[in-house]
Scaffold this motif. Structure first.
Motif, mmCIF file in Angstrom:
data_model
loop_
_atom_site.group_PDB
_atom_site.id
_atom_site.type_symbol
_atom_site.label_atom_id
_atom_site.label_comp_id
_atom_site.label_asym_id
_atom_site.label_seq_id
_atom_site.Cartn_x
_atom_site.Cartn_y
_atom_site.Cartn_z
ATOM 1 N N THR A 34 0.809 -1.225 0.000
ATOM 2 C CA THR A 34 0.000 0.000 0.000
ATOM 3 C C THR A 34 0.838 1.270 0.000
ATOM 4 O O THR A 34 0.337 2.350 -0.290
ATOM 5 C CB THR A 34 -0.928 0.046 1.230
ATOM 6 O OG1 THR A 34 -0.122 0.003 2.423
ATOM 7 C CG2 THR A 34 -1.910 -1.124 1.219
ATOM 8 N N GLY A 35 2.099 1.133 0.359
ATOM 9 C CA GLY A 35 2.950 2.307 0.436
ATOM 10 C C GLY A 35 2.738 3.126 1.695
ATOM 11 O O GLY A 35 3.162 4.283 1.787
ATOM 12 N N ILE A 36 2.069 2.542 2.685
ATOM 13 C CA ILE A 36 1.815 3.213 3.962
ATOM 14 C C ILE A 36 2.801 2.683 4.991
ATOM 15 O O ILE A 36 3.031 1.480 5.063
ATOM 16 C CB ILE A 36 0.369 2.955 4.443
ATOM 17 C CG1 ILE A 36 -0.632 3.448 3.396
ATOM 18 C CG2 ILE A 36 0.098 3.638 5.783
ATOM 19 C CD1 ILE A 36 -2.071 3.066 3.683
ATOM 20 N N ASN A 37 3.410 3.563 5.786
ATOM 21 C CA ASN A 37 4.427 3.107 6.724
ATOM 22 C C ASN A 37 3.833 2.158 7.773
ATOM 23 O O ASN A 37 2.639 2.186 8.060
ATOM 24 C CB ASN A 37 5.140 4.299 7.380
ATOM 25 C CG ASN A 37 4.251 5.032 8.373
ATOM 26 O OD1 ASN A 37 4.013 4.549 9.483
ATOM 27 N ND2 ASN A 37 3.767 6.198 7.975
ATOM 28 N N ARG A 38 4.675 1.310 8.318
ATOM 29 C CA ARG A 38 4.237 0.216 9.197
ATOM 30 C C ARG A 38 3.514 0.721 10.439
ATOM 31 O O ARG A 38 2.527 0.133 10.884
ATOM 32 C CB ARG A 38 5.445 -0.637 9.598
ATOM 33 C CG ARG A 38 5.977 -1.495 8.467
ATOM 34 C CD ARG A 38 7.194 -2.283 8.896
ATOM 35 N NE ARG A 38 6.904 -3.162 10.031
ATOM 36 C CZ ARG A 38 7.824 -3.913 10.640
ATOM 37 N NH1 ARG A 38 9.082 -3.897 10.213
ATOM 38 N NH2 ARG A 38 7.490 -4.681 11.649
ATOM 39 N N MET A 39 3.990 1.811 11.031
ATOM 40 C CA MET A 39 3.362 2.321 12.244
ATOM 41 C C MET A 39 1.924 2.768 11.963
ATOM 42 O O MET A 39 0.999 2.458 12.713
ATOM 43 C CB MET A 39 4.172 3.499 12.803
ATOM 44 C CG MET A 39 3.656 4.027 14.138
ATOM 45 S SD MET A 39 4.678 5.383 14.770
ATOM 46 C CE MET A 39 6.248 4.532 14.989
ATOM 47 N N THR A 40 1.745 3.487 10.843
ATOM 48 C CA THR A 40 0.417 3.977 10.482
ATOM 49 C C THR A 40 -0.522 2.834 10.137
ATOM 50 O O THR A 40 -1.663 2.779 10.597
ATOM 51 C CB THR A 40 0.514 4.945 9.283
ATOM 52 O OG1 THR A 40 1.323 6.062 9.655
ATOM 53 C CG2 THR A 40 -0.867 5.435 8.872
ATOM 54 N N ILE A 41 -0.026 1.879 9.342
ATOM 55 C CA ILE A 41 -0.919 0.804 8.898
ATOM 56 C C ILE A 41 -1.304 -0.120 10.053
ATOM 57 O O ILE A 41 -2.412 -0.657 10.101
ATOM 58 C CB ILE A 41 -0.294 0.008 7.733
ATOM 59 C CG1 ILE A 41 -1.422 -0.604 6.893
ATOM 60 C CG2 ILE A 41 0.655 -1.084 8.225
ATOM 61 C CD1 ILE A 41 -1.019 -1.035 5.521
ATOM 62 N N THR A 42 -0.420 -0.271 11.035
ATOM 63 C CA THR A 42 -0.756 -1.080 12.209
ATOM 64 C C THR A 42 -1.916 -0.462 12.969
ATOM 65 O O THR A 42 -2.843 -1.153 13.408
ATOM 66 C CB THR A 42 0.468 -1.212 13.139
ATOM 67 O OG1 THR A 42 1.513 -1.904 12.434
ATOM 68 C CG2 THR A 42 0.112 -1.988 14.397
ATOM 69 N N LYS A 43 -1.887 0.860 13.106
ATOM 70 C CA LYS A 43 -2.976 1.561 13.798
ATOM 71 C C LYS A 43 -4.295 1.355 13.061
ATOM 72 O O LYS A 43 -5.325 1.035 13.680
ATOM 73 C CB LYS A 43 -2.646 3.056 13.892
ATOM 74 C CG LYS A 43 -3.751 3.875 14.541
ATOM 75 C CD LYS A 43 -3.424 5.362 14.567
ATOM 76 C CE LYS A 43 -3.547 5.967 13.171
ATOM 77 N NZ LYS A 43 -3.370 7.440 13.183
#
Length: 304
Positions: A34-43
């Motif tokens: 998705t191109g979304i960083n891991r911290m953001t996507i985990t949330k």
């Protein structure tokens, strides 16, 4: 600096990726695709899991994510026609749990909750009636599906988030005939979502007798006797007799309540004789709601 995403943007990206991942994907894989960083996507994965959009399975020390059944193929932002079609497909296939999960997921999205009633459930209920009239459904299946649609209406009631309460905006929704009860209940829930003091009276078809008008007026006095503002009675009936009865009963109370009393009805062919006592005749639920909102706005501005 991290980019800020909206919930709808993230949902759309995650749903699109998971639709083509039958074996599921880990958080790391989803971040990469998705191109979304891991911290953001985990949330957001946790948020979407709480909303019922996705599910997870523990594989060793890794969470693998999947779409919940019924979510695959749903577009974000929500396409209401698409959801309605999926809902009736699930219902006709006997997949009630998938239909329920679909509705809950959509209700937890950033959508117009009233449209779930007006553009999804009620059209699906109408489809059931049309299929029965064309001989595509038997009586037992029609009864079962009608009960299912009623449960879906209740699902909206208990999962929707009401707006800020409107001051002095009161509505009673009553069904004059049993077949209009789902529509009347949907109207009451829609008004509740919009912040009205809303009550669903139910169907009175089996209760009308020579003294029921007195009983009905007693009830209205009980719930509205000490209130002010706009007092709207919405009548849904497929027969002129019950409609005329309710309209005349309500009209007899004009001037005896502290608020401004209005009567709106859902259009039926033989209601013309009552039209002079009806403030508004609606062709569908949405037009009735729009009219009621305008009446409330006019009343509020006139008091300024």
């Amino acid at each position: 600096m991290y980019r800020r995403y909206t919930l709808d943007e993230v949902k759309r990206k995650i749903v699109d990726v998971l639709q083509n991942a039958g074996t599921g994907l880990s958080g790391v894989e989803l971040a990469d695709k998705t191109g979304i960083n891991r911290m953001t996507i985990t949330k957001y994965l946790d948020i979407m899991h709480t909303m019922g959009l996705i599910k997870k399975k523990k594989v060793g020390t890794v969470n693998v994510w999947f779409l919940e059944t019924g979510i695959s193929g749903i577009e974000f932002p929500v396409n209401y026609v698409q959801v309605q079609q999926r809902l009736i497909e699930f219902a006709l296939a006997g997949e009630e749990e998938q239909a329920r999960r679909l509705l809950i997921s959509v209700l937890n999205s950033n959508i117009d909750q009233v449209k779930i009633l007006t553009d999804v459930i009620l059209p699906a209920a109408n489809t059931v009636g049309e299929l029965y009239s064309r001989g595509r459904l038997g009586k037992t299946e029609r009864v079962h599906l009608a009960a299912m649609m009623s449960e879906f209406i209740d699902l909206v009631k208990f999962n929707a988030h009401a707006a800020e309460p409107k001051m002095n905006a009161h509505v009673l929704c009553v069904a004059g005939t049993d077949d209009r009860a789902p529509l009347a209940k949907s109207a009451a829930i829609a008004f509740q979502i919009l912040g009205w003091d809303s009550r669903y009276v139910g169907s009175i078809e089996q209760d009308i007798d020579p003294f029921f008008d007195i009983d009905f007026q007693r009830y209205v006095n009980k719930v509205w006797g000490n209130k002010h503002g706009l007092m709207l009675v919405c009548v849904f009936s497929s027969s002129g007799g019950p409609l005329l009865f309710i309209v005349s009963t309500v009209m007899a109370m004009r001037g005896r309540l502290k608020g401004e009393l209005r009567v709106a009805t859902f259009a039926i062919e033989d209601s013309t004789s009552a039209s002079e006592n009806i403030d508004y005749t609606a062709k569908d639920l949405q037009t009735m709601i729009d009219w009621a909102e305008r009446q409330y706005l006019l009343l509020v501005t006139s008091k300024l």
